[in-house]
Scaffold this motif. Structure first.
Motif, PDB file in Angstrom:
ATOM      1  N   GLY A   9       0.815  -1.218   0.000  1.00  4.72           N
ATOM      2  CA  GLY A   9       0.000   0.000   0.000  1.00  4.72           C
ATOM      3  C   GLY A   9       0.842   1.258   0.000  1.00  4.72           C
ATOM      4  O   GLY A   9       0.581   2.198  -0.759  1.00  4.72           O
ATOM      5  N   ILE A  10       1.860   1.271   0.820  1.00  5.16           N
ATOM      6  CA  ILE A  10       2.736   2.442   0.878  1.00  5.16           C
ATOM      7  C   ILE A  10       3.502   2.594  -0.425  1.00  5.16           C
ATOM      8  O   ILE A  10       3.655   3.698  -0.952  1.00  5.16           O
ATOM      9  N   GLY A  11       3.974   1.487  -0.962  1.00  8.09           N
ATOM     10  CA  GLY A  11       4.726   1.538  -2.211  1.00  8.09           C
ATOM     11  C   GLY A  11       3.906   2.045  -3.387  1.00  8.09           C
ATOM     12  O   GLY A  11       4.419   2.660  -4.304  1.00  8.09           O
ATOM     13  N   ARG A  12       2.619   1.780  -3.357  1.00  4.26           N
ATOM     14  CA  ARG A  12       1.755   2.239  -4.447  1.00  4.26           C
ATOM     15  C   ARG A  12       1.287   3.681  -4.258  1.00  4.26           C
ATOM     16  O   ARG A  12       0.934   4.344  -5.220  1.00  4.26           O
ATOM     17  N   THR A  13       1.253   4.175  -3.030  1.00  4.60           N
ATOM     18  CA  THR A  13       0.736   5.521  -2.810  1.00  4.60           C
ATOM     19  C   THR A  13       1.816   6.605  -2.765  1.00  4.60           C
ATOM     20  O   THR A  13       1.522   7.763  -3.067  1.00  4.60           O
ATOM     21  N   LEU A  14       3.034   6.286  -2.385  1.00  4.06           N
ATOM     22  CA  LEU A  14       4.064   7.318  -2.272  1.00  4.06           C
ATOM     23  C   LEU A  14       4.391   7.999  -3.605  1.00  4.06           C
ATOM     24  O   LEU A  14       4.522   9.230  -3.637  1.00  4.06           O
ATOM     25  N   PRO A  15       4.528   7.267  -4.721  1.00  2.00           N
ATOM     26  CA  PRO A  15       4.773   7.984  -5.982  1.00  2.00           C
ATOM     27  C   PRO A  15       3.616   8.899  -6.373  1.00  2.00           C
ATOM     28  O   PRO A  15       3.836  10.007  -6.873  1.00  2.00           O
ATOM     29  N   VAL A  16       2.406   8.465  -6.122  1.00  2.00           N
ATOM     30  CA  VAL A  16       1.244   9.297  -6.443  1.00  2.00           C
ATOM     31  C   VAL A  16       1.236  10.550  -5.565  1.00  2.00           C
ATOM     32  O   VAL A  16       0.934  11.645  -6.030  1.00  2.00           O
ATOM     33  N   GLN A  17       1.602  10.386  -4.312  1.00  2.00           N
ATOM     34  CA  GLN A  17       1.660  11.533  -3.404  1.00  2.00           C
ATOM     35  C   GLN A  17       2.727  12.526  -3.859  1.00  2.00           C
ATOM     36  O   GLN A  17       2.518  13.738  -3.810  1.00  2.00           O
ATOM     37  N   SER A  18       3.850  12.032  -4.302  1.00  2.00           N
ATOM     38  CA  SER A  18       4.918  12.925  -4.774  1.00  2.00           C
ATOM     39  C   SER A  18       4.470  13.725  -5.990  1.00  2.00           C
ATOM     40  O   SER A  18       4.723  14.925  -6.094  1.00  2.00           O
ATOM     41  N   VAL A  19       3.802  13.062  -6.917  1.00  2.00           N
ATOM     42  CA  VAL A  19       3.315  13.759  -8.109  1.00  2.00           C
ATOM     43  C   VAL A  19       2.237  14.770  -7.733  1.00  2.00           C
ATOM     44  O   VAL A  19       2.195  15.886  -8.260  1.00  2.00           O
ATOM     45  N   ALA A  20       1.379  14.398  -6.783  1.00  2.00           N
ATOM     46  CA  ALA A  20       0.303  15.303  -6.379  1.00  2.00           C
ATOM     47  C   ALA A  20       0.835  16.557  -5.689  1.00  2.00           C
ATOM     48  O   ALA A  20       0.278  17.641  -5.853  1.00  2.00           O
ATOM     49  N   THR A  21       1.906  16.427  -4.922  1.00  2.00           N
ATOM     50  CA  THR A  21       2.421  17.595  -4.208  1.00  2.00           C
ATOM     51  C   THR A  21       3.277  18.499  -5.086  1.00  2.00           C
ATOM     52  O   THR A  21       3.436  19.677  -4.779  1.00  2.00           O
ATOM     53  N   THR A  22       3.830  17.973  -6.158  1.00  2.00           N
ATOM     54  CA  THR A  22       4.715  18.788  -6.984  1.00  2.00           C
ATOM     55  C   THR A  22       4.178  19.037  -8.386  1.00  2.00           C
ATOM     56  O   THR A  22       4.788  19.794  -9.146  1.00  2.00           O
ATOM     57  N   GLY A  23       3.071  18.444  -8.732  1.00  2.00           N
ATOM     58  CA  GLY A  23       2.572  18.520 -10.097  1.00  2.00           C
ATOM     59  C   GLY A  23       2.209  19.912 -10.573  1.00  2.00           C
ATOM     60  O   GLY A  23       2.400  20.243 -11.738  1.00  2.00           O
ATOM     61  N   ALA A  27       8.604  25.597 -11.874  1.00  2.00           N
ATOM     62  CA  ALA A  27       9.928  24.957 -11.867  1.00  2.00           C
ATOM     63  C   ALA A  27      10.827  25.476 -10.744  1.00  2.00           C
ATOM     64  O   ALA A  27      11.576  24.711 -10.139  1.00  2.00           O
ATOM     65  N   HIS A  28      10.737  26.763 -10.420  1.00  2.00           N
ATOM     66  CA  HIS A  28      11.630  27.310  -9.388  1.00  2.00           C
ATOM     67  C   HIS A  28      11.221  26.905  -7.971  1.00  2.00           C
ATOM     68  O   HIS A  28      11.977  27.086  -7.040  1.00  2.00           O
ATOM     69  N   SER A  29      10.031  26.347  -7.786  1.00  2.00           N
ATOM     70  CA  SER A  29       9.573  25.919  -6.459  1.00  2.00           C
ATOM     71  C   SER A  29       9.539  24.402  -6.307  1.00  2.00           C
ATOM     72  O   SER A  29       9.076  23.895  -5.294  1.00  2.00           O
ATOM     73  N   TYR A  30      10.018  23.679  -7.298  1.00  2.00           N
ATOM     74  CA  TYR A  30       9.921  22.226  -7.276  1.00  2.00           C
ATOM     75  C   TYR A  30      10.714  21.610  -6.122  1.00  2.00           C
ATOM     76  O   TYR A  30      10.263  20.659  -5.493  1.00  2.00           O
ATOM     77  N   GLY A  31      11.881  22.133  -5.816  1.00  2.00           N
ATOM     78  CA  GLY A  31      12.711  21.592  -4.731  1.00  2.00           C
ATOM     79  C   GLY A  31      12.045  21.703  -3.379  1.00  2.00           C
ATOM     80  O   GLY A  31      12.038  20.759  -2.591  1.00  2.00           O
ATOM     81  N   ILE A  32      11.482  22.858  -3.095  1.00  2.00           N
ATOM     82  CA  ILE A  32      10.790  23.044  -1.813  1.00  2.00           C
ATOM     83  C   ILE A  32       9.539  22.178  -1.746  1.00  2.00           C
ATOM     84  O   ILE A  32       9.241  21.588  -0.723  1.00  2.00           O
ATOM     85  N   GLY A  33       8.812  22.097  -2.841  1.00  2.00           N
ATOM     86  CA  GLY A  33       7.598  21.277  -2.854  1.00  2.00           C
ATOM     87  C   GLY A  33       7.883  19.810  -2.652  1.00  2.00           C
ATOM     88  O   GLY A  33       7.146  19.110  -1.954  1.00  2.00           O
ATOM     89  N   SER A  34       8.973  19.325  -3.245  1.00  2.00           N
ATOM     90  CA  SER A  34       9.302  17.914  -3.085  1.00  2.00           C
ATOM     91  C   SER A  34       9.895  17.624  -1.709  1.00  2.00           C
ATOM     92  O   SER A  34       9.906  16.473  -1.271  1.00  2.00           O
ATOM     93  N   ALA A  35      10.370  18.615  -0.996  1.00  2.00           N
ATOM     94  CA  ALA A  35      10.910  18.409   0.352  1.00  2.00           C
ATOM     95  C   ALA A  35       9.838  18.502   1.429  1.00  2.00           C
ATOM     96  O   ALA A  35       9.985  17.903   2.500  1.00  2.00           O
ATOM     97  N   ILE A  36       8.775  19.230   1.163  1.00  2.00           N
ATOM     98  CA  ILE A  36       7.732  19.408   2.173  1.00  2.00           C
ATOM     99  C   ILE A  36       6.972  18.113   2.435  1.00  2.00           C
ATOM    100  O   ILE A  36       6.644  17.796   3.573  1.00  2.00           O
ATOM    101  N   SER A  37       6.711  17.347   1.387  1.00  2.00           N
ATOM    102  CA  SER A  37       5.927  16.119   1.538  1.00  2.00           C
ATOM    103  C   SER A  37       6.572  15.128   2.508  1.00  2.00           C
ATOM    104  O   SER A  37       5.925  14.692   3.458  1.00  2.00           O
ATOM    105  N   PRO A  38       7.839  14.739   2.339  1.00  2.00           N
ATOM    106  CA  PRO A  38       8.423  13.818   3.314  1.00  2.00           C
ATOM    107  C   PRO A  38       8.596  14.444   4.695  1.00  2.00           C
ATOM    108  O   PRO A  38       8.537  13.735   5.698  1.00  2.00           O
ATOM    109  N   SER A  39       8.770  15.758   4.746  1.00  2.00           N
ATOM    110  CA  SER A  39       8.898  16.407   6.058  1.00  2.00           C
ATOM    111  C   SER A  39       7.616  16.259   6.865  1.00  2.00           C
ATOM    112  O   SER A  39       7.647  15.901   8.046  1.00  2.00           O
TER     113      SER A  39
END
Length: 70
Positions: A9-23, A27-39
């Motif tokens: 379940g976790i393996g199937r949802t984490l990629p979707v969550q990453s795309v949802a938070t950064t989609g 482009a200039h905010s992609y780094g912060i957006g991808s760091a907030i989700s795991p934080s």
């Protein structure tokens, strides 16, 4: 068996969550957006573990009895 299902379940949802938070980020905010989700995921895990430990902790007498059995 529960750990296998949890891992799947976790393996199937984490990629979707990453795309949802950064989609939708520019482009200039992609780094912060991808760091907030795991934080926030780590913050939630820490709070959840703390709450479970606070609610489900043994009484001091039970803990002492378990220590003495060892």
């Amino acid at each position: 068996m529960c750990l296998v299902l949890t891992g799947l379940g976790i393996g199937r949802t984490l990629p979707v969550q990453s795309v949802a938070t950064t989609g939708l980020l520019p482009a200039h905010s992609y780094g912060i957006g991808s760091a907030i989700s795991p934080s926030f995921r780590q913050l939630g895990a820490g709070i959840g573990i703390s709450l479970v430990a606070a609610v489900d902790r043994p009484s001091p007498g039970d803990a002492l009895h378990a220590y003495e059995r060892i």
